[in-house]
Design a protein around this motif. Structure first.
Motif, PDB file in Angstrom:
ATOM      1  N   LEU A 152      14.040 -12.204 -73.937  1.00  0.00           N
ATOM      2  CA  LEU A 152      12.645 -11.847 -73.898  1.00  0.00           C
ATOM      3  C   LEU A 152      11.770 -11.533 -74.525  1.00  0.00           C
ATOM      4  O   LEU A 152      10.842 -11.692 -75.298  1.00  0.00           O
ATOM      5  CB  LEU A 152      12.599 -11.242 -72.336  1.00  0.00           C
ATOM      6  N   ASP A 153      12.020 -10.149 -75.828  1.00  0.00           N
ATOM      7  CA  ASP A 153      11.356  -9.899 -76.605  1.00  0.00           C
ATOM      8  C   ASP A 153      11.375 -10.918 -77.947  1.00  0.00           C
ATOM      9  O   ASP A 153       9.649 -11.106 -78.439  1.00  0.00           O
ATOM     10  CB  ASP A 153      11.939  -8.473 -77.366  1.00  0.00           C
ATOM     11  N   ALA A 154      11.804 -11.986 -77.906  1.00  0.00           N
ATOM     12  CA  ALA A 154      11.616 -12.886 -79.123  1.00  0.00           C
ATOM     13  C   ALA A 154      10.705 -14.230 -78.662  1.00  0.00           C
ATOM     14  O   ALA A 154      10.545 -15.085 -78.966  1.00  0.00           O
ATOM     15  CB  ALA A 154      13.014 -13.483 -78.995  1.00  0.00           C
ATOM     16  N   GLY A 155      10.233 -13.816 -76.969  1.00  0.00           N
ATOM     17  CA  GLY A 155       9.891 -14.896 -76.422  1.00  0.00           C
ATOM     18  C   GLY A 155      10.623 -15.761 -75.926  1.00  0.00           C
ATOM     19  O   GLY A 155      10.153 -17.675 -75.957  1.00  0.00           O
ATOM     20  N   GLY A 156      12.138 -16.039 -75.954  1.00  0.00           N
ATOM     21  CA  GLY A 156      13.157 -17.254 -75.173  1.00  0.00           C
ATOM     22  C   GLY A 156      14.446 -17.449 -75.526  1.00  0.00           C
ATOM     23  O   GLY A 156      13.993 -16.666 -77.130  1.00  0.00           O
ATOM     24  N   LEU A 157      15.383 -17.502 -75.195  1.00  0.00           N
ATOM     25  CA  LEU A 157      16.646 -17.683 -76.136  1.00  0.00           C
ATOM     26  C   LEU A 157      16.285 -18.801 -77.504  1.00  0.00           C
ATOM     27  O   LEU A 157      16.799 -18.019 -78.732  1.00  0.00           O
ATOM     28  CB  LEU A 157      17.168 -18.300 -75.014  1.00  0.00           C
ATOM     29  N   MET A 158      15.563 -19.905 -77.340  1.00  0.00           N
ATOM     30  CA  MET A 158      15.560 -20.697 -78.796  1.00  0.00           C
ATOM     31  C   MET A 158      14.408 -19.616 -79.851  1.00  0.00           C
ATOM     32  O   MET A 158      14.828 -19.905 -81.004  1.00  0.00           O
ATOM     33  CB  MET A 158      14.595 -22.182 -78.011  1.00  0.00           C
ATOM     34  N   PRO A 159      13.667 -18.972 -79.202  1.00  0.00           N
ATOM     35  CA  PRO A 159      13.299 -18.152 -80.682  1.00  0.00           C
ATOM     36  C   PRO A 159      13.774 -17.035 -81.395  1.00  0.00           C
ATOM     37  O   PRO A 159      13.691 -16.733 -82.186  1.00  0.00           O
ATOM     38  CB  PRO A 159      11.567 -17.619 -80.204  1.00  0.00           C
ATOM     39  N   TRP A 160      14.834 -16.428 -79.804  1.00  0.00           N
ATOM     40  CA  TRP A 160      15.401 -15.404 -80.504  1.00  0.00           C
ATOM     41  C   TRP A 160      16.207 -15.961 -80.961  1.00  0.00           C
ATOM     42  O   TRP A 160      16.811 -15.433 -82.817  1.00  0.00           O
ATOM     43  CB  TRP A 160      16.543 -14.767 -79.339  1.00  0.00           C
ATOM     44  N   VAL A 161      17.430 -17.127 -81.139  1.00  0.00           N
ATOM     45  CA  VAL A 161      18.302 -17.090 -82.257  1.00  0.00           C
ATOM     46  C   VAL A 161      17.583 -17.928 -83.477  1.00  0.00           C
ATOM     47  O   VAL A 161      17.882 -17.809 -84.552  1.00  0.00           O
ATOM     48  CB  VAL A 161      18.834 -19.126 -81.318  1.00  0.00           C
ATOM     49  N   ALA A 162      16.369 -18.585 -83.371  1.00  0.00           N
ATOM     50  CA  ALA A 162      15.505 -18.723 -84.903  1.00  0.00           C
ATOM     51  C   ALA A 162      15.640 -17.658 -85.692  1.00  0.00           C
ATOM     52  O   ALA A 162      15.575 -17.375 -86.877  1.00  0.00           O
ATOM     53  CB  ALA A 162      14.452 -19.325 -85.000  1.00  0.00           C
ATOM     54  N   ARG A 163      14.490 -16.529 -84.961  1.00  0.00           N
ATOM     55  CA  ARG A 163      14.497 -15.311 -85.895  1.00  0.00           C
ATOM     56  C   ARG A 163      16.063 -14.470 -86.007  1.00  0.00           C
ATOM     57  O   ARG A 163      15.969 -14.413 -86.890  1.00  0.00           O
ATOM     58  CB  ARG A 163      14.292 -14.091 -84.393  1.00  0.00           C
ATOM     59  N   SER A 164      17.027 -14.698 -85.033  1.00  0.00           N
ATOM     60  CA  SER A 164      18.346 -13.826 -85.584  1.00  0.00           C
ATOM     61  C   SER A 164      19.351 -15.218 -87.190  1.00  0.00           C
ATOM     62  O   SER A 164      19.314 -13.800 -87.850  1.00  0.00           O
ATOM     63  CB  SER A 164      18.936 -14.139 -84.170  1.00  0.00           C
ATOM     64  N   LEU A 165      18.738 -16.176 -86.563  1.00  0.00           N
ATOM     65  CA  LEU A 165      19.241 -17.179 -87.804  1.00  0.00           C
ATOM     66  C   LEU A 165      18.668 -16.361 -88.686  1.00  0.00           C
ATOM     67  O   LEU A 165      18.904 -16.528 -90.275  1.00  0.00           O
ATOM     68  CB  LEU A 165      19.142 -18.301 -87.635  1.00  0.00           C
ATOM     69  N   ALA A 166      17.346 -16.239 -89.059  1.00  0.00           N
ATOM     70  CA  ALA A 166      15.979 -16.310 -89.981  1.00  0.00           C
ATOM     71  C   ALA A 166      16.506 -14.656 -91.119  1.00  0.00           C
ATOM     72  O   ALA A 166      16.411 -14.320 -91.647  1.00  0.00           O
ATOM     73  CB  ALA A 166      14.564 -16.449 -90.141  1.00  0.00           C
ATOM     74  N   ALA A 167      17.209 -14.209 -89.949  1.00  0.00           N
ATOM     75  CA  ALA A 167      17.549 -12.585 -90.945  1.00  0.00           C
ATOM     76  C   ALA A 167      18.839 -12.710 -91.302  1.00  0.00           C
ATOM     77  O   ALA A 167      18.884 -11.656 -91.738  1.00  0.00           O
ATOM     78  CB  ALA A 167      16.622 -11.570 -89.529  1.00  0.00           C
ATOM     79  N   GLY A 168      19.340 -13.890 -90.974  1.00  0.00           N
ATOM     80  CA  GLY A 168      20.648 -13.984 -91.988  1.00  0.00           C
ATOM     81  C   GLY A 168      21.585 -12.825 -90.773  1.00  0.00           C
ATOM     82  O   GLY A 168      22.852 -12.796 -91.255  1.00  0.00           O
ATOM     83  N   GLY A 169      21.423 -12.774 -89.972  1.00  0.00           N
ATOM     84  CA  GLY A 169      21.714 -12.284 -88.794  1.00  0.00           C
ATOM     85  C   GLY A 169      22.686 -13.461 -87.524  1.00  0.00           C
ATOM     86  O   GLY A 169      23.229 -14.227 -88.103  1.00  0.00           O
ATOM     87  N   SER A 170      23.827 -13.348 -87.079  1.00  0.00           N
ATOM     88  CA  SER A 170      24.192 -13.746 -85.639  1.00  0.00           C
ATOM     89  C   SER A 170      23.322 -14.233 -84.424  1.00  0.00           C
ATOM     90  O   SER A 170      22.607 -13.258 -84.551  1.00  0.00           O
ATOM     91  CB  SER A 170      25.335 -12.662 -85.498  1.00  0.00           C
ATOM     92  N   ALA A 171      23.521 -15.057 -84.455  1.00  0.00           N
ATOM     93  CA  ALA A 171      22.993 -16.401 -83.251  1.00  0.00           C
ATOM     94  C   ALA A 171      23.772 -16.009 -81.847  1.00  0.00           C
ATOM     95  O   ALA A 171      23.652 -16.092 -80.779  1.00  0.00           O
ATOM     96  CB  ALA A 171      22.983 -17.271 -83.309  1.00  0.00           C
ATOM     97  N   GLU A 172      24.621 -14.038 -81.297  1.00  0.00           N
ATOM     98  CA  GLU A 172      25.232 -13.468 -80.426  1.00  0.00           C
ATOM     99  C   GLU A 172      24.013 -12.521 -80.246  1.00  0.00           C
ATOM    100  O   GLU A 172      24.736 -11.662 -80.744  1.00  0.00           O
ATOM    101  CB  GLU A 172      26.619 -13.733 -80.651  1.00  0.00           C
ATOM    102  N   PRO A 173      23.185 -11.767 -79.126  1.00  0.00           N
ATOM    103  CA  PRO A 173      22.809 -10.770 -78.503  1.00  0.00           C
ATOM    104  C   PRO A 173      24.269 -10.043 -78.457  1.00  0.00           C
ATOM    105  O   PRO A 173      25.211  -9.662 -78.689  1.00  0.00           O
ATOM    106  CB  PRO A 173      22.486 -11.073 -77.040  1.00  0.00           C
ATOM    107  N   VAL A 174      23.151  -8.569 -78.867  1.00  0.00           N
ATOM    108  CA  VAL A 174      24.088  -7.491 -78.757  1.00  0.00           C
ATOM    109  C   VAL A 174      24.121  -7.556 -77.154  1.00  0.00           C
ATOM    110  O   VAL A 174      23.472  -7.330 -76.229  1.00  0.00           O
ATOM    111  CB  VAL A 174      22.713  -6.382 -79.003  1.00  0.00           C
TER     112      VAL A 174
END
Length: 193
Positions: A152-174
């Protein structure tokens, strides 16, 4: 999106509001949020579109969002300006679709008690509290798990995935993975579609 309380005028509905009345099937030829919002709730509440204002809250009964699995329904609600939905309970697919499109929702037993159109409601996702400010009633809500708050903080699942991948992280929520997340409420285990 989950920080701070959401406060707005209530649009109150009963039990078993299904996706076909949230957004009638005749409008499913588009995925444009603005077009979907223009027809949101029109078969159930023809005045909804002219009455809803940005920041409003939908208060619903049991099994809100039953019916088909399409994401059009929560997209239409979010695009109409509704900031949050507090309902007695949600249909499982609608629940996850809402989180995935960035629409804050919360299960809150008793929330429809005395609720009327136009009452001011405050939804605090962090505290797990919903208040009917107009009537002076407070209800404990089922808290959202941490991984859903992240989405929700990211604005939804797709923005969350994009943000996580851009930051070099995993595309799996904590806390996500197979089964129920460690901090997910036990009654919510069926929501992992």
């Amino acid at each position: 999106m989950t920080s701070g309380a959401i406060e707005g005028a209530a649009h109150v509905y009963g039990d078993n509001v299904d996706t076909d009345v949230i957004i009638p099937a005749r409008y499913l030829t588009t995925t444009d949020p603005g077009e979907l919002a223009a027809h949101c709730m029109e078969d159930l509440d023809p005045e909804f579109v002219s009455r809803v204002r940005a920041g409003d809250v939908i208060v619903g009964g049991r099994n809100f969002g039953s019916g088909s699995s399409r994401e059009h329904a929560p997209i239409a609600i979010r695009a109409s300006g509704v900031a949050s939905i507090a309902a007695e309970s949600f249909a499982r697919i609608f629940y996850r679709n809402s989180i995935n499109v960035g629409l804050p929702i919360v299960e809150c037993p008793g929330v429809t008690d005395g609720a009327e159109l136009g009452d001011v409601f405050r939804v605090d996702l962090e505290a797990g509290v919903v208040e009917n400010v107009t009537k002076g009633k407070r209800f404990d809500a089922t808290p959202l798990p941490a991984f859903m708050k992240e989405i929700l903080d990211a604005g939804g699942l797709m923005p969350w995935v994009a943000r996580s991948l851009a930051a070099g992280g995993s595309a799996e929520p904590v806390g996500a993975g197979v089964g129920v997340a460690k901090d997910e409420p036990i009654q919510a285990d069926w929501r992992l579609d």
